[in-house]
Structures are given as C-alpha cells and as structure tokens.
Design an enzyme around this catalytic site. Structure first.
Site, mmCIF file in Angstrom:
data_model
loop_
_atom_site.group_PDB
_atom_site.id
_atom_site.type_symbol
_atom_site.label_atom_id
_atom_site.label_comp_id
_atom_site.label_asym_id
_atom_site.label_seq_id
_atom_site.Cartn_x
_atom_site.Cartn_y
_atom_site.Cartn_z
ATOM 1 N N LYS A 166 0.850 -1.195 0.000
ATOM 2 C CA LYS A 166 0.000 0.000 0.000
ATOM 3 C C LYS A 166 0.887 1.246 0.000
ATOM 4 O O LYS A 166 1.781 1.372 0.852
ATOM 5 C CB LYS A 166 -0.848 -0.050 1.270
HETATM 6 C C1 E4P Z 1 -8.139 1.790 4.237
HETATM 7 O O1 E4P Z 1 -7.381 1.041 3.712
HETATM 8 C C2 E4P Z 1 -7.902 2.501 5.491
HETATM 9 O O2 E4P Z 1 -7.167 1.663 6.349
HETATM 10 C C3 E4P Z 1 -9.174 2.829 6.226
HETATM 11 O O3 E4P Z 1 -10.324 2.406 5.559
HETATM 12 C C4 E4P Z 1 -9.220 4.149 6.885
HETATM 13 O O4 E4P Z 1 -10.442 4.281 7.560
HETATM 14 P P1 E4P Z 1 -10.718 5.406 8.654
HETATM 15 O O5 E4P Z 1 -11.019 6.681 7.950
HETATM 16 O O6 E4P Z 1 -11.910 4.891 9.402
HETATM 17 O O7 E4P Z 1 -9.483 5.496 9.502
#
Ligand code: E4P
Length: 217
Positions: A83
C-alpha cells in the site's frame, strides 16, 4: 462485491474469517500501531488466516524508500499487497512495483483524478476514503460514483476498494454502484448481519416450536 476487514487485530480477523464472507484485509500504520508484536509477523498471520489480499502500507515518503519497503512487504507472503499513498512518489513507486509484478494498493485517495492517476500507474487497487470525505461535509459516495463512471469508460483493471466505510449504507451504496470491494472495521461488518425482524422472527419460530414439541432438538 468483495468485503475486506480494515483491521490489524488477529482476533477480529479470525472471528469474521471463520464465517466465510471475508475476501481480504487492509491495514494501515495507525491500525498496526495498536497491535502488540512485530508487524511483519502479524501480517504473515493475517495472510495465513484469510488466504486473500492483505494490504501492508509503506511508511517511507520517498519513492526509493517506498520501493525498498515494498519489496520487504511483498516478501512476507504471496498474498501481500503493497500500500502506497497517493503522492507523486507514491504513484512513481506504484508504477515501478506494478511493473515488477508486485500488487499495489494506492491509498489516501480523495478525488477522481487521483484515482485516475493510480489506475494509470498500474495499481491493482485504488482506495478512496468515503468516511473521511463525509466527515468534512463532502459526499464520499459521490466520489465512488465518479470513479466507477470513469473506470467504466476505459479498460483499467484497477479495482475500486471503497475505504473508510463507517456504516452499512456505505456498503449498500457501493454495491449498487458496482464498486469492487468495501473495506470495513469489524464492528461495521458485524452490523451487516443485524435486522430486528430477523431477531424477532427467530424468537417466534423457536417459541412456537417449543410449544408444539417441547425442548429444543
Ligand atoms: C483503508 O485502507 C484505510 O485503512 C481505512 O479504511 C481508513 O479508515 P478510517 O477513515 O476509518 O481510519
């Protein structure tokens, strides 16, 4: 539509994976920082549990560092997805890693043009954050609509991974739009099972059965 768990917690992942409706997992530095233990070992265990795509995020901000970290993350397990954030360096790293056959998830995407850049760089997944857009008074699902429309016009293979899902309506809307994946915290996935009429209906069926036949089988 695929459902991923957005978590680094082995217990939550094990519990939901056992039901059989989990296709993968996303983590981020904030989620893994909450868990005790070595993050690489945690990611390896997650891969062993879900046997599907598991995103592990780089923390370098320069492309060379991202590529180095990306190689390390990819070595953890064949299910690992690297990522990277949607920055200039992230897009460059995405292009290079994807060119080597390493799968990349481009994260922290908040606009349709950012999603287009990720797709052009060969990302396997692009992660638009719907909840965080809603938080600032912008329609998160409106962004998903735009990305679905754009990707439908071309032959990008990049999958739309709806991230930062906060409630079941995000999942329903994503599915209606034809988004590929929603990644949700365990608590949101738990909510998907619930309906008061299911609970009331089951109680009545069991009560009627007990009246007619006595004890449960
Ligand atoms: C996605 O890959 C992220 O880890 C995640 O969905 C972030 O979510 P949040 O805005 O609830 O922290």
């Amino acid at each position: 539509m695929k459902i991923f768990i957005d978590s680094g917690n082995l217990k939550d992942i094990e519990t939901l994976a056992a039901i059989g409706i989990i296709d993968g997992v996303t983590t981020n530095p904030s989620l893994l920082a909450k868990e005790a233990g070595d993050y690489k070992q945690i990611l390896k265990k997650i891969c062993d549990i879900v046997k599907g795509p598991v995103s592990g995020e780089v923390v370098s901000t320069d492309w060379a560092g991202m590529i180095r970290e990306g190689h390390d993350i990819a070595k953890i397990d064949s299910h690992m997805i690297v990522k990277v954030p949607l920055t200039r360096d992230g897009v460059r790293a995405c292009k290079a890693l994807s060119g080597e056959g390493i799968k990349v998830n481009v994260t922290l995407v908040f606009s349709a043009v950012q999603a287009l850049l990720a797709a052009k760089a060969g990302a396997t997944f692009v992660s638009p954050f719907v909840g965080r857009l809603d938080d600032i008074g912008t329609s998160g699902m409106g962004l998903i609509r735009e990305i679905v429309d754009i990707f439908d016009n071309y032959e990008f293979t990049t999958e739309i991974l709806v991230a930062s899902c906060r409630h079941p309506i995000h999942i329903v809307e994503a599915a209606r739009m034809g988004a590929d994946i929603c990644t949700c915290p365990a608590a949101v996935i738990d909510q998907l099972f619930n309906h008061p009429l299911t609970t009331i209906g089951l109680e009545k069926f069991l009560k009627d059965w007990e009246k007619a036949y006595g004890a449960k089988v």
